[in-house]
Write a protein that holds these residues in place. Structure first.
Motif, short mmCIF file in Angstrom:
data_model
loop_
_atom_site.label_atom_id
_atom_site.label_comp_id
_atom_site.label_asym_id
_atom_site.label_seq_id
_atom_site.Cartn_x
_atom_site.Cartn_y
_atom_site.Cartn_z
N GLN A 1 0.86 -1.17 0.00
CA GLN A 1 0.00 0.00 0.00
C GLN A 1 0.90 1.22 0.00
O GLN A 1 1.77 1.38 0.85
CB GLN A 1 -0.91 0.05 1.22
CG GLN A 1 -1.85 1.26 1.16
CD GLN A 1 -2.45 1.63 2.49
OE1 GLN A 1 -2.13 1.02 3.50
NE2 GLN A 1 -3.31 2.63 2.50
N VAL A 2 0.73 2.08 -0.98
CA VAL A 2 1.54 3.28 -1.13
C VAL A 2 0.74 4.48 -0.62
O VAL A 2 -0.39 4.72 -1.05
CB VAL A 2 1.94 3.50 -2.61
CG1 VAL A 2 2.75 4.78 -2.75
CG2 VAL A 2 2.73 2.31 -3.12
N ILE A 3 1.34 5.22 0.30
CA ILE A 3 0.70 6.42 0.83
C ILE A 3 1.58 7.60 0.49
O ILE A 3 2.76 7.64 0.84
CB ILE A 3 0.52 6.32 2.36
CG1 ILE A 3 -0.35 5.10 2.72
CG2 ILE A 3 -0.11 7.60 2.91
CD1 ILE A 3 -0.43 4.82 4.18
N ASN A 4 1.03 8.57 -0.25
CA ASN A 4 1.77 9.75 -0.66
C ASN A 4 1.10 10.99 -0.04
O ASN A 4 0.12 11.50 -0.57
CB ASN A 4 1.78 9.87 -2.19
CG ASN A 4 2.69 11.00 -2.66
OD1 ASN A 4 3.21 11.77 -1.85
ND2 ASN A 4 2.88 11.10 -3.96
N PRO A 5 1.61 11.45 1.12
CA PRO A 5 0.97 12.59 1.77
C PRO A 5 1.06 13.88 0.96
O PRO A 5 0.28 14.80 1.18
CB PRO A 5 1.75 12.71 3.10
CG PRO A 5 3.05 12.05 2.84
CD PRO A 5 2.77 10.96 1.87
N MET A 6 2.03 13.94 0.01
CA MET A 6 2.17 15.14 -0.80
C MET A 6 0.96 15.32 -1.75
O MET A 6 0.40 16.39 -1.87
CB MET A 6 3.46 15.09 -1.63
CG MET A 6 4.71 14.98 -0.78
SD MET A 6 5.00 16.47 0.19
CE MET A 6 6.59 16.06 0.92
N SER A 7 0.58 14.21 -2.40
CA SER A 7 -0.53 14.28 -3.35
C SER A 7 -1.84 13.75 -2.78
O SER A 7 -2.84 13.73 -3.48
CB SER A 7 -0.17 13.47 -4.60
OG SER A 7 0.04 12.12 -4.26
N LYS A 8 -1.79 13.31 -1.50
CA LYS A 8 -2.98 12.76 -0.83
C LYS A 8 -3.48 11.50 -1.52
O LYS A 8 -4.67 11.17 -1.45
CB LYS A 8 -4.12 13.80 -0.77
CG LYS A 8 -3.71 15.15 -0.23
CD LYS A 8 -3.17 15.07 1.19
CE LYS A 8 -2.82 16.45 1.73
NZ LYS A 8 -2.20 16.42 3.06
N GLU A 9 -2.58 10.77 -2.18
CA GLU A 9 -2.97 9.55 -2.87
C GLU A 9 -2.69 8.33 -2.01
O GLU A 9 -1.77 8.32 -1.18
CB GLU A 9 -2.19 9.40 -4.19
CG GLU A 9 -2.68 10.30 -5.30
CD GLU A 9 -1.96 9.99 -6.60
OE1 GLU A 9 -2.62 9.55 -7.55
OE2 GLU A 9 -0.74 10.19 -6.66
N SER A 10 -3.48 7.29 -2.20
CA SER A 10 -3.25 6.01 -1.56
C SER A 10 -3.70 4.93 -2.52
O SER A 10 -4.83 4.94 -3.00
CB SER A 10 -4.03 5.90 -0.24
OG SER A 10 -3.82 4.63 0.35
N PHE A 11 -2.77 4.03 -2.87
CA PHE A 11 -3.10 2.97 -3.79
C PHE A 11 -2.20 1.78 -3.52
O PHE A 11 -1.27 1.86 -2.73
CB PHE A 11 -2.93 3.43 -5.25
CG PHE A 11 -1.58 4.02 -5.56
CD1 PHE A 11 -0.53 3.22 -5.99
CD2 PHE A 11 -1.35 5.39 -5.41
CE1 PHE A 11 0.71 3.77 -6.27
CE2 PHE A 11 -0.13 5.94 -5.70
CZ PHE A 11 0.92 5.13 -6.11
N CYS A 12 -2.53 0.65 -4.14
CA CYS A 12 -1.76 -0.57 -3.93
C CYS A 12 -0.98 -0.93 -5.19
O CYS A 12 -1.41 -0.64 -6.31
CB CYS A 12 -2.66 -1.73 -3.55
SG CYS A 12 -3.08 -1.72 -1.80
N VAL A 13 0.20 -1.57 -4.99
CA VAL A 13 1.08 -1.97 -6.10
C VAL A 13 1.48 -3.43 -5.91
O VAL A 13 1.77 -3.85 -4.78
CB VAL A 13 2.35 -1.10 -6.15
CG1 VAL A 13 3.30 -1.58 -7.25
CG2 VAL A 13 1.99 0.35 -6.37
N VAL A 14 1.46 -4.21 -6.98
CA VAL A 14 2.01 -5.56 -6.98
C VAL A 14 3.11 -5.63 -8.04
O VAL A 14 3.15 -4.81 -8.96
CB VAL A 14 0.92 -6.62 -7.29
CG1 VAL A 14 -0.15 -6.61 -6.21
CG2 VAL A 14 0.30 -6.37 -8.65
#
Length: 436
Positions: A43-56
């Motif tokens: 799970q990737v959390i990017n507080p700069m862009s307010k994005e949260s998504f998952c990567v495989v």
């Protein structure tokens, strides 16, 4: 199927989403190399862009028949319905009764795949329950501290000792505070050398000798002439299919791109001799005309020698593919070799280009390995300089701008130098001159 879920926090606001995804995929490949008995989802959390998504990673993506390496997963409230819907969608995509799980001809039946989907759902349910429990515990600890502080305040006055005692009842805060105080006490009045030793002990890296240099123009320095050599010495790799190289090119003083005109490779597959010129129509695949034995360079042309760090998977002549800058398919584009740690050397005879470029990895066929850390050696005459780079992008389009070389003046080093009041100084080539 054993599944592990990791969280990655992105703190660099300058990275694009594609760069973040490639970096995370690289880290997942490293996890897989350490423990191949698990599949990993990050799970990737990017507080700069307010994005949260998952990567495989690519392998897990293919196993699940996903269209992409990314999908949404946890949002406010820990809603995992999107993932569950994705798994149902995956099951519906199976054509017939079997689906290929990888390139080794292993197959699973429809029933086995449905069982795998059911197991994935169960694992995520369990994982979300554990995460929710941890968060509830943290919230309860914070609420308890607030209650204690409010009770002290309403009892007839603020007692500083009582407040400190209430706060110290929280074991996590107490332990963290002790570590910070201990570190701060030991670093007071420390020299830079002592700070470096301390940071290394804690697992961090700092330059052993802090210097920050202004950019250096190698191309314009008339003191250096002769054969220019650029070498790449791999230190670590990512990717499970060896390594790939493609798109070798140089640029002249007018900014014009020079690519191979003639090229031939040695019988052992480890050495290429080529003539570079501008406006060359690239051959397809391996159909290169060899350099004529009596060839005389035309104006603006360059003789180039390349020593490969590994021979091709597909035979010696296929090493010529790395010179093709305009392939129409992956079978014409890149040299593929093992994860060799030998140096790759590019020598431009009696010539200094303004820029050298090469792709490590391949843009036309995914999955091949690339260097995640390497030394780059520059040499001309009796001058030599080696720089170490770390890389997380795929493919890595390496570009060496000889008019704007960066010797120790990256942003982090500049910031560190300013903090220690160390000025940025001009680079002195004499410090890297080799005695003849």
């Amino acid at each position: 199927m054993a599944l592990k879920y990791v969280t990655m926090l992105i703190k660099d606001g300058n990275l694009s989403k594609d760069e973040i995804i490639n970096s995370v995929k690289s880290r997942l490949s490293e996890y897989k190399a350490i423990s191949g008995s698990y599949e990993y989802i990050a799970q990737v959390i990017n507080p700069m862009s307010k994005e949260s998504f998952c990567v495989v990673d690519d392998e897990f993506k293919e196993a699940l028949n996903l269209d992409d390496n990314t999908f949404g997963f946890i949002s406010d409230g820990f809603d995992d319905s999107e993932l569950k819907a994705k798994l149902v969608e995956l099951a519906a995509k199976i054509d017939g009764e079997i689906v290929a799980l990888d390139e080794l001809a292993n197959y699973t039946t429809k029933a086995e795949f449905d069982a795998m989907v059911k197991e994935l759902k169960g694992l995520f349910d369990q994982l979300l329950g554990e995460i929710q429990g941890i968060l509830n515990k943290i919230r309860a600890d914070i609420s308890g501290l607030q209650t204690q502080v409010e009770a002290i305040s309403s009892s007839g006055g603020i007692d500083e000792n009582a407040i400190n005692e209430a706060i110290n009842n929280n074991a996590n805060i107490q332990e963290l505070g002790a570590k910070v105080n201990h570190l701060a006490t030991n670093l007071q009045g420390a020299t830079y050398a002592q700070l470096v030793a301390t940071m290394k002990f804690l697992g961090y890296e700092l330059p052993s000798e802090l210097r920050a240099y202004a950019d250096y123009n190698l191309y314009a320095d008339d003191r250096l002439s002769g054969d220019l050599t650029i070498g790449f010495k791999p230190i670590t790799y990512a990717g499970s299919y060896g390594q790939a190289w493609e798109n070798v090119a140089i640029y002249n003083e007018l900014g014009e791109k020079l690519t191979a005109k003639y090229a031939n490779i040695s019988s052992d597959g480890l050495n290429i001799e080529a003539i570079f010129a501008k406006d060359e129509r690239q051959p397809k695949g391996d159909s290169w005309e060899p350099v004529p034995s009596d060839y005389i360079l035309a104006d603006g042309e360059v003789r180039v020698s390349i020593t490969l760090g590994a021979s091709s998977y597909y035979g010696a002549t296929y090493g010529l593919r790395m010179l093709n800058n305009n392939p129409s398919s992956w079978t014409e584009s890149y040299l593929a070799g093992n994860h060799s740690y030998d140096e790759w050397v590019f020598t431009f005879h009696n010539y200094k280009p303004t820029k050298f470029s090469i792709t490590n990895g391949t843009a036309t066929y995914g999955g091949y390995g690339y260097m995640t850390k390497y030394n780059m050696r520059l040499s001309i005459g009796n001058w030599s300089k080696t720089l170490t780079y770390e890389n997380s992008s795929y493919p890595n389009n390496i570009e060496v701008d000889l008019t704007n070389l960066n010797f120790g003046s990256d942003a982090k080093t500049i910031e560190l130098a300013k903090a220690w009041n160390i000025p940025v100084t001009p680079y002195d080539i004499n410090s890297d001159m080799v005695d003849e």
